[in-house]
Design an enzyme around this catalytic site. Structure first.
Site, short mmCIF file in Angstrom:
data_model
loop_
_atom_site.label_atom_id
_atom_site.label_comp_id
_atom_site.label_asym_id
_atom_site.label_seq_id
_atom_site.Cartn_x
_atom_site.Cartn_y
_atom_site.Cartn_z
N LYS A 48 0.86 -1.19 0.00
CA LYS A 48 0.00 0.00 0.00
C LYS A 48 0.89 1.24 0.00
O LYS A 48 1.63 1.47 0.94
CB LYS A 48 -0.91 0.00 1.22
CG LYS A 48 -1.90 -1.16 1.24
CD LYS A 48 -2.73 -1.19 2.51
CE LYS A 48 -3.68 -2.37 2.52
NZ LYS A 48 -4.49 -2.44 3.77
N THR A 89 -7.25 -4.76 6.56
CA THR A 89 -6.66 -6.02 7.05
C THR A 89 -5.51 -5.75 8.00
O THR A 89 -4.53 -5.11 7.61
CB THR A 89 -6.13 -6.86 5.87
OG1 THR A 89 -5.34 -6.01 5.02
CG2 THR A 89 -7.24 -7.48 5.06
N LYS A 110 -5.06 6.54 2.75
CA LYS A 110 -5.55 6.22 4.10
C LYS A 110 -4.40 6.20 5.10
O LYS A 110 -4.59 6.51 6.28
CB LYS A 110 -6.33 4.90 4.10
CG LYS A 110 -5.52 3.65 3.75
CD LYS A 110 -4.93 2.96 4.97
CE LYS A 110 -4.04 1.80 4.57
NZ LYS A 110 -3.40 1.17 5.74
N ASP A 123 -10.74 0.57 4.62
CA ASP A 123 -9.36 0.63 5.10
C ASP A 123 -9.10 1.91 5.89
O ASP A 123 -8.34 1.91 6.87
CB ASP A 123 -8.40 0.54 3.91
CG ASP A 123 -7.10 -0.16 4.25
OD1 ASP A 123 -6.91 -0.55 5.41
OD2 ASP A 123 -6.27 -0.34 3.34
N ARG A 137 0.13 1.04 12.62
CA ARG A 137 1.39 1.74 12.89
C ARG A 137 1.27 3.23 12.56
O ARG A 137 1.85 4.07 13.26
CB ARG A 137 2.53 1.11 12.09
CG ARG A 137 2.82 -0.32 12.46
CD ARG A 137 4.14 -0.80 11.90
NE ARG A 137 4.16 -0.96 10.46
CZ ARG A 137 3.83 -2.06 9.81
NH1 ARG A 137 3.41 -3.12 10.49
NH2 ARG A 137 3.92 -2.13 8.49
N ASN A 138 0.54 3.55 11.49
CA ASN A 138 0.38 4.95 11.12
C ASN A 138 -0.36 5.73 12.20
O ASN A 138 0.03 6.84 12.56
CB ASN A 138 -0.36 5.06 9.79
CG ASN A 138 0.43 4.47 8.64
OD1 ASN A 138 1.48 4.97 8.28
ND2 ASN A 138 -0.06 3.38 8.07
#
Length: 338
Positions: A110, A141, A195, A248, A259-260
């Protein structure tokens, strides 16, 4: 050593690559999982699990491990690439000499190409040539939940309809994993990159302590930015209401497995960018994606104020609260204005 014939070769033995390999193998398909570090692959083989990321999930018997790229790619026509976006092109160039003549490639990466902001389909065509069938899978996911067999749904997109159907059949599992086909190759790719950026912003907001109202506003207006950029690139706006868009986005903005989002929370709490990345301990895709998405927005003349303020924090040392106030202080406008 001869690698057994596989239904899929998975390139990238991190958390998500491992989870996808496990899912394919559970569906009864022979899968070979490749990693670049022979010592890491030997450790995975010895433990028959990924101790670092998914320690409680045993590998199915149909999952084999490999560190030799030639053996890996000779074993399967279909290749699933699961590597960080900033090394995507380099990895494909490594793959090219070893791919079978009938190879087809799909990625779960991504993001966009580092520095240029190009879509990964353009990177893949440049690295592998125009004739290889390409596809992307994307959607809400988390690796741990996917590997644990918890219900999950994603989208698969390809300009090759037959390849999209093959991937849907390989991945789909009636008990836990639902796969939707989507003909919008551009939109499905773009959603996964934007996203990541908005999730950093949602994390910043929560780190400051702005609450649920602000988080929801960021998600909603972030979706508008995603859609505006997508339409400018030729995507179908309906895609951004699906798995690779809204699905998402909501997941990544609201759950601390992201993590973001965790990175953004740390920034909102006053931690520096470099220290926060070290604390996360894995790649924070949204950090690079912010620069890439900002570059795309400028190139296509698309207004993306949330993305712009996140960029200012990450790359121009702007204070997080000041960035938030810049957004709140913008002139009033029509909600549906493009």
């Amino acid at each position: 050593m001869t690698t057994p014939v596989a239904s899929m070769a998975v390139i990238g033995a991190g958390s998500y690559g491992t989870a996808l390999a496990i899912t394919l193998a559970r569906n009864g398909h022979p899968v070979v999982l490749w990693g670049h570090d022979p010592a890491h692959i030997a450790a995975l083989e010895a433990a028959r699990c990924n101790q670092a990321f998914l320690p409680d999930v045993r590998f199915p018997d149909t999952l084999s491990l490999e560190s030799d790229l030639s053996r890996t790619l000779s074993a399967s026509r279909d290749v699933l690439v699961v590597v960080p976006s900033h090394v995507f092109g380099d990895v494909l160039r490594q793959l090219r000499p070893h791919l079978r003549p009938d190879a087809r490639l799909v990625w779960a990466t991504k993001g966009l190409e580092a520095e240029t902001g190009r879509l990964l389909q353009d990177v893949a065509c440049e690295a592998l040539g125009p004739d290889i069938p390409l596809a992307v899978i994307s959607g809400p996911t988390f690796a741990k939940e996917l590997a644990a067999g918890l219900p999950t749904a994603i989208a698969v997109a390809s300009q090759d309809a037959a390849f999209a159907e093959v991937l849907q059949q390989l991945l789909h599992c009636g008990k836990s994993f639902r796969v939707y086909r989507n003909p919008d190759f551009i939109g499905v790719q773009l959603g996964g990159a934007v996203k990541n950026v908005i999730a950093i912003g949602a994390g910043m907001s929560d780190g400051i302590g702005f609450g649920a109202n602000a988080r929801t506003a960021l998600i909603t207006r972030g979706l508008a930015e995603m859609s505006r950029l997508g339409v400018a690139l030729g995507a179908d706006p309906a895609t951004f209401m699906g798995m690779a868009g809204l699905g998402d986005l909501v997941l990544t903005c609201t759950d601390n497995q992201s993590r973001n989002r965790r990175f953004g929370i740390m920034l909102g709490q006053g931690m520096g960018v470099d220290e926060a990345q070290v604390q996360i301990g894995q790649v924070v895709e949204g950090y690079r994606n912010t620069k890439e998405v900002m570059s795309l927005a400028q190139r296509y003349g698309v207004e993306m104020p949330i993305t712009e303020q996140i960029y200012q924090v990450l790359y121009c040392h702007k204070d997080v609260r000041e960035a938030a106030l810049s957004l709140l202080g913008r002139a009033s406008r029509d909600e549906n204005a493009r």
